[in-house]
Scaffold this active site. Structure first.
Site, PDB file in Angstrom:
ATOM      1  N   GLU A  44       1.182  -1.234   8.210  1.00 19.62           N
ATOM      2  CA  GLU A  44       0.395  -0.097   8.681  1.00 19.62           C
ATOM      3  C   GLU A  44       0.280   0.023  10.210  1.00 19.62           C
ATOM      4  OE1 GLU A  44      -1.447   2.463   7.048  1.00 19.62           O
ATOM      5  OE2 GLU A  44      -1.764   3.069   9.113  1.00 19.62           O
TER       6      GLU A  44
ATOM      7  N   ASP B  45       0.622   3.877   5.970  1.00 18.06           N
ATOM      8  CA  ASP B  45       0.885   3.541   4.568  1.00 18.06           C
ATOM      9  C   ASP B  45       0.585   4.719   3.635  1.00 18.06           C
ATOM     10  OD1 ASP B  45       1.805   0.982   4.866  1.00 18.06           O
ATOM     11  OD2 ASP B  45      -0.155   0.051   4.717  1.00 18.06           O
TER      12      ASP B  45
ATOM     13  N   GLY C 287      -7.539  20.521  19.203  1.00 18.42           N
ATOM     14  CA  GLY C 287      -7.147  21.886  18.870  1.00 18.42           C
ATOM     15  C   GLY C 287      -7.393  22.924  19.949  1.00 18.42           C
ATOM     16  N   GLY C 288      -7.609  22.501  21.173  1.00 18.52           N
ATOM     17  CA  GLY C 288      -7.800  23.479  22.236  1.00 18.52           C
ATOM     18  C   GLY C 288      -9.243  23.947  22.352  1.00 18.52           C
TER      19      GLY C 288
ATOM     20  N   GLN D  51       0.775  -1.239   0.000  1.00 18.84           N
ATOM     21  CA  GLN D  51       0.000   0.000   0.000  1.00 18.84           C
ATOM     22  C   GLN D  51       0.813   1.300   0.000  1.00 18.84           C
ATOM     23  OE1 GLN D  51      -3.290   2.457   2.622  1.00 18.84           O
ATOM     24  NE2 GLN D  51      -2.996   0.341   3.159  1.00 18.84           N
TER      25      GLN D  51
HETATM   26  N1  CAO Z   1      11.864  -9.930  -9.107  1.00 23.38           N
HETATM   27  C1  CAO Z   1      12.609 -10.670  -8.258  1.00 23.38           C
HETATM   28  N2  CAO Z   1      12.568 -10.531  -6.905  1.00 23.38           N
HETATM   29  C2  CAO Z   1      11.708  -9.630  -6.422  1.00 23.38           C
HETATM   30  C3  CAO Z   1      10.891  -8.828  -7.252  1.00 23.38           C
HETATM   31  C4  CAO Z   1      10.999  -9.007  -8.651  1.00 23.38           C
HETATM   32  N3  CAO Z   1      10.272  -8.301  -9.504  1.00 23.38           N
HETATM   33  N4  CAO Z   1      10.149  -8.036  -6.471  1.00 23.38           N
HETATM   34  C5  CAO Z   1      10.467  -8.327  -5.198  1.00 23.38           C
HETATM   35  N5  CAO Z   1      11.417  -9.287  -5.167  1.00 23.38           N
HETATM   36  C6  CAO Z   1      12.036  -9.878  -3.998  1.00 23.38           C
HETATM   37  C7  CAO Z   1      12.838  -8.903  -3.168  1.00 23.38           C
HETATM   38  O1  CAO Z   1      14.074  -8.644  -3.750  1.00 23.38           O
HETATM   39  C8  CAO Z   1      12.944  -9.667  -1.856  1.00 23.38           C
HETATM   40  O2  CAO Z   1      13.965 -10.631  -1.962  1.00 23.38           O
HETATM   41  P1  CAO Z   1      15.059 -10.894  -0.792  1.00 23.38           P
HETATM   42  O3  CAO Z   1      14.283 -11.117   0.458  1.00 23.38           O
HETATM   43  O4  CAO Z   1      15.759 -12.107  -1.286  1.00 23.38           O
HETATM   44  O5  CAO Z   1      15.940  -9.710  -0.713  1.00 23.38           O
HETATM   45  C9  CAO Z   1      11.624 -10.433  -1.809  1.00 23.38           C
HETATM   46  O6  CAO Z   1      11.046 -10.302  -3.095  1.00 23.38           O
HETATM   47  C10 CAO Z   1      10.637  -9.968  -0.777  1.00 23.38           C
HETATM   48  O7  CAO Z   1      10.559  -8.560  -0.693  1.00 23.38           O
HETATM   49  P2  CAO Z   1      10.121  -7.889   0.688  1.00 23.38           P
HETATM   50  O8  CAO Z   1      10.954  -8.433   1.787  1.00 23.38           O
HETATM   51  O9  CAO Z   1      10.088  -6.431   0.515  1.00 23.38           O
HETATM   52  O10 CAO Z   1       8.622  -8.414   0.804  1.00 23.38           O
HETATM   53  P3  CAO Z   1       7.865  -9.039   2.052  1.00 23.38           P
HETATM   54  O11 CAO Z   1       6.532  -9.449   1.540  1.00 23.38           O
HETATM   55  O12 CAO Z   1       8.645 -10.073   2.769  1.00 23.38           O
HETATM   56  O13 CAO Z   1       7.702  -7.784   3.056  1.00 23.38           O
HETATM   57  C11 CAO Z   1       6.958  -5.586   3.657  1.00 23.38           C
HETATM   58  C12 CAO Z   1       6.701  -6.852   2.819  1.00 23.38           C
HETATM   59  C13 CAO Z   1       5.919  -4.552   3.247  1.00 23.38           C
HETATM   60  C14 CAO Z   1       6.818  -5.903   5.144  1.00 23.38           C
HETATM   61  C15 CAO Z   1       8.377  -5.062   3.385  1.00 23.38           C
HETATM   62  O14 CAO Z   1       8.548  -4.893   2.003  1.00 23.38           O
HETATM   63  C16 CAO Z   1       8.685  -3.754   4.085  1.00 23.38           C
HETATM   64  O15 CAO Z   1       8.936  -3.699   5.295  1.00 23.38           O
HETATM   65  N6  CAO Z   1       8.692  -2.642   3.334  1.00 23.38           N
HETATM   66  C17 CAO Z   1       9.045  -1.341   3.838  1.00 23.38           C
HETATM   67  C18 CAO Z   1       7.954  -0.752   4.670  1.00 23.38           C
HETATM   68  C19 CAO Z   1       6.648  -0.656   3.939  1.00 23.38           C
HETATM   69  O16 CAO Z   1       6.522  -0.073   2.885  1.00 23.38           O
HETATM   70  N7  CAO Z   1       5.632  -1.194   4.583  1.00 23.38           N
HETATM   71  C20 CAO Z   1       4.263  -0.943   4.168  1.00 23.38           C
HETATM   72  C21 CAO Z   1       3.719  -1.959   3.314  1.00 23.38           C
HETATM   73  S1  CAO Z   1       2.013  -1.643   3.116  1.00 23.38           S
HETATM   74  O17 CAO Z   1       1.334  -2.100   4.532  1.00 23.38           O
END
Ligand code: CAO
Length: 425
Positions: free
Chosen positions: A138, A167, A246-247, A16
Site C-alpha cells: 500500500e 490496495d 477543487g479551486g 488486500q
Molecule cells: N500453492 C503453492 N504456492 C503458492 C500458493 C499456493 N496456493 N499461493 C502462493 N504461492 C506461492 C507463489 O507461487 C510464490 O512462489 P514463488 O516465489 O516461488 O514464485 C510464493 O507463494 C509467494 O508469493 P508472493 O511473492 O506473491 O508473496 P509475497 O508474500 O512474497 O509478496 C506481495 C506479497 C503482496 C508483496 C506480492 O504478492 C506483490 O507484490 N503483489 C503484487 C502487488 C500487490 O498486490 N500488492 C498489494 C498487496 S496488499 O498490500
C-alpha cells in the site's frame, strides 16, 4: 437474481488489493472460489490478530461472500485441480509478485490454452518499465503514485493517507476492468488480460495534482494557501495541507471541544456562490460589499485571515451544530467523523454501508458492506470462509470428483486435510 449470478471467479488473490476486488464481485453475485495454500492460507488470516487462533478482522473484512479451497498449486495433483478450475471459471484474479504465476506454470499462454474464454485479471505494483519486477505494498504505491508528495503540510514530510488508495483503490479499478472485459466477451466470445498497476491507480486518483503540476508552469497556484502567505512555488506541486483541491478555498477548522477531542473539527469551504451567506452566518455582513472581501480574487491573498475569522465562529459551536446551521443555508461542510462515530451511525447501518456480521469462531463484528448500491441486485454480506471450508464441496460439486478422486487428492497432500476428516478426528 444477482447482477453477476452465474459468473465463476477463480480468486487467487491475497493480502488486500486483490481480495477487495473479488469481494466486490462476490457482492454483485459472482461465485468466488478463493484458492489458498494449505496450512496457512492467505497471510492476512493471521495478521493483526485480536483473538488468538481466530481469523483476523483484516482477513474477515476483505473476504466476505467467498468460498475457500485449500490447494498447493506446486504439487502435481494440486496443479491438476487448478487446471480444472481454470477450465470452468470465467475469470481468474491474482495479485502475486511479478512472475509468480508463470513460475507456477500458469503463463497467460497456458491459461488461454486451457480456456480461451477466461479473463485473467492481475494487480501488480508497477506497469511495464524499470520497476515492473518489484513487490509493492500500500504505502509504496501511495509514495510512487504521487499521493504522498502532495499530502501533508508544506513544512512537514510527505504523508500517506489512511484511505487504502493503493490496495483497495486498485482493487476497485481492477473490478471495473473485469466487468468491462466480461461485457466485451459477450460480443467477441474471447477472454483477455486485464491489468491494473497500483502506481497507475494511485496516480489516477491524484489526477487533480497532475492538473496543478501543469498549471504551475503558467503561474502560481492562487488557491493554495502558500500563495496568500507569499511563499514562492518550486517546480513541483507542493503539499497543500487541507487546502481544497477543487479551486474553492477550504480548510479544516476547530470546533467547540477541540482542546480535548481530536476530532472536534469541520471542513469549511468558502465557495464563491455561497460567500454572502457565509458572511451573514459568521457575523461579518460588511464583507459582502467590502471590495477587499466581496470577490474571490480579492480574498485569495487573505485566506488565512478569513479562515481564522471563520474559526472564531466555529469554535463557539460543536461540529454537528456548525453542520446543521450551514446546511440550512446550503453551505457545504464536512464534520470530521471518527471511526467510532461512523461505526455508531444509524443511517449507515440502515443502508448496509456498515454491517454486523456473525462468524463461527469470532462472533459478531462490524464491517463495511458494499458501497455500490444496485437497485436490482442488493448485496447481502455473508461471513468470510474458514480456511479450506469449501474444499470438498468444490471438488465434488464444482469439479464432479468421486469419493476415490477426493481420497486421491487428499492423500497427495495437495489440498491439506479435508475439514470433514479433521472434524472426525
Ligand atoms: N500453492 C503453492 N504456492 C503458492 C500458493 C499456493 N496456493 N499461493 C502462493 N504461492 C506461492 C507463489 O507461487 C510464490 O512462489 P514463488 O516465489 O516461488 O514464485 C510464493 O507463494 C509467494 O508469493 P508472493 O511473492 O506473491 O508473496 P509475497 O508474500 O512474497 O509478496 C506481495 C506479497 C503482496 C508483496 C506480492 O504478492 C506483490 O507484490 N503483489 C503484487 C502487488 C500487490 O498486490 N500488492 C498489494 C498487496 S496488499 O498490500
Amino acid at each position: 437474481m444477482k447482477a453477476l449470478e452465474g459468473v465463476k471467479i477463480l480468486d487467487f488473490t491475497h493480502v488486500q488489493s486483490g481480495p477487495t476486488c473479488t469481494q466486490l464481485l462476490a457482492w454483485f453475485g459472482a461465485d468466488v472460489i478463493k484458492v489458498e495454500r494449505p496450512g496457512e492460507g492467505d497471510i492476512t488470516r493471521g495478521q493483526l490478530r485480536d483473538i488468538p487462533g481466530v481469523d483476523s478482522l483484516y482477513f474477515t473484512m476483505l473476504n466476505h461472500n467467498k468460498r475457500s479451497i485449500t490447494l498447493d498449486t506446486k504439487n502435481p495433483e494440486g496443479k491438476k485441480v487448478l487446471e480444472q478450475l481454470v477450465k470452468i471459471c470465467d475469470v481468474m484474479v491474482e495479485n502475486f509478485a511479478p512472475g509468480a504465476l508463470d513460475r507456477m506454470g500458469f503463463s497467460w499462454a497456458r491459461i488461454q490454452e486451457l480456456n480461451p474464454r477466461i479473463i485473467l485479471a492481475s494487480i501488480k505494483g508497477f506497469g511495464p518499465g524499470p520497476y515492473e519486477d518489484c513487490k509493492v505494498y500500500e504505502n509504496v504505491a501511495q509514495c510512487t503514485g504521487g499521493a504522498a508528495s502532495t499530502t501533508g503540510f508544506r513544512d512537514g514530510p510527505p504523508l500517506v493517507t489512511g484511505a487504502q488508495i493503493g490496495d483497495s483503490g486498485t482493487g476497485l479499478h481492477l473490478a471495473l476492468g473485469i466487468v468491462t472485459a466480461l461485457f466485451q466477451r459477450t460480443n467477441t466470445g474471447r477472454g483477455q488480460r486485464v491489468t491494473a498497476a497500483m502506481q497507475d491507480g494511485v496516480l489516477n486518483l491524484c489526477r487533480v495534482k497532475l492538473r496543478d503540476q501543469q498549471r504551475l508552469a503558467r503561474g502560481p497556484l492562487t488557491e493554495y494557501s502558500q500563495y496568500g502567505e507569499g511563499v514562492p512555488f518550486g517546480d513541483a506541486v507542493p503539499r497543500a495541507g487541507n487546502d481544497s483541491g477543487g479551486g474553492q478555498p477550504g480548510r479544516i477548522l476547530k470546533c467547540k471541544g477541540w482542546e480535548t477531542d481530536p476530532n472536534a473539527y469541520i471542513y469549511f469551504i468558502t465557495q464563491a456562490p455561497v460567500w454572502e451567506k457565509i458572511c451573514d452566518v459568521i457575523g461579518k455582513p460588511g464583507w459582502k460589499t467590502d471590495p477587499e472581501y466581496a470577490k474571490p480574487a480579492a480574498r485569495l491573498p487573505k485566506l488565512n485571515h478569513i479562515f481564522e475569522t471563520i474559526e472564531e465562529w466555529t469554535k463557539t459551536k460543536t461540529k454537528f451544530e456548525v453542520m446543521e446551521i450551514l446546511n440550512n443555508y446550503d453551505i457545504p461542510c464536512g464534520p470530521i467523523l471518527s471511526m467510532k462515530e461512523l461505526a455508531e451511525e444509524p443511517s449507515l447501518r440502515d443502508t448496509g454501508t456498515i454491517v454486523e456480521v456473525d462468524h463461527p469462531t469470532r462472533g459478531k463484528y462490524l464491517s463495511v458492506g458494499n458501497p455500490i448500491k444496485l437497485s436490482d441486485s442488493p448485496a447481502d454480506v455473508t461471513r468470510s470462509p474458514l480456511l479450506g471450508e469449501h474444499t470438498e464441496e468444490i471438488l465434488r460439486q464444482v469439479l464432479g470428483y468421486s469419493d476415490a478422486d477426493v481420497r486421491r487428492v487428499e492423500s497427495s497432500g495437495a489440498v491439506g486435510q479435508l475439514a470433514s476428516h479433521a472434524a472426525a478426528q
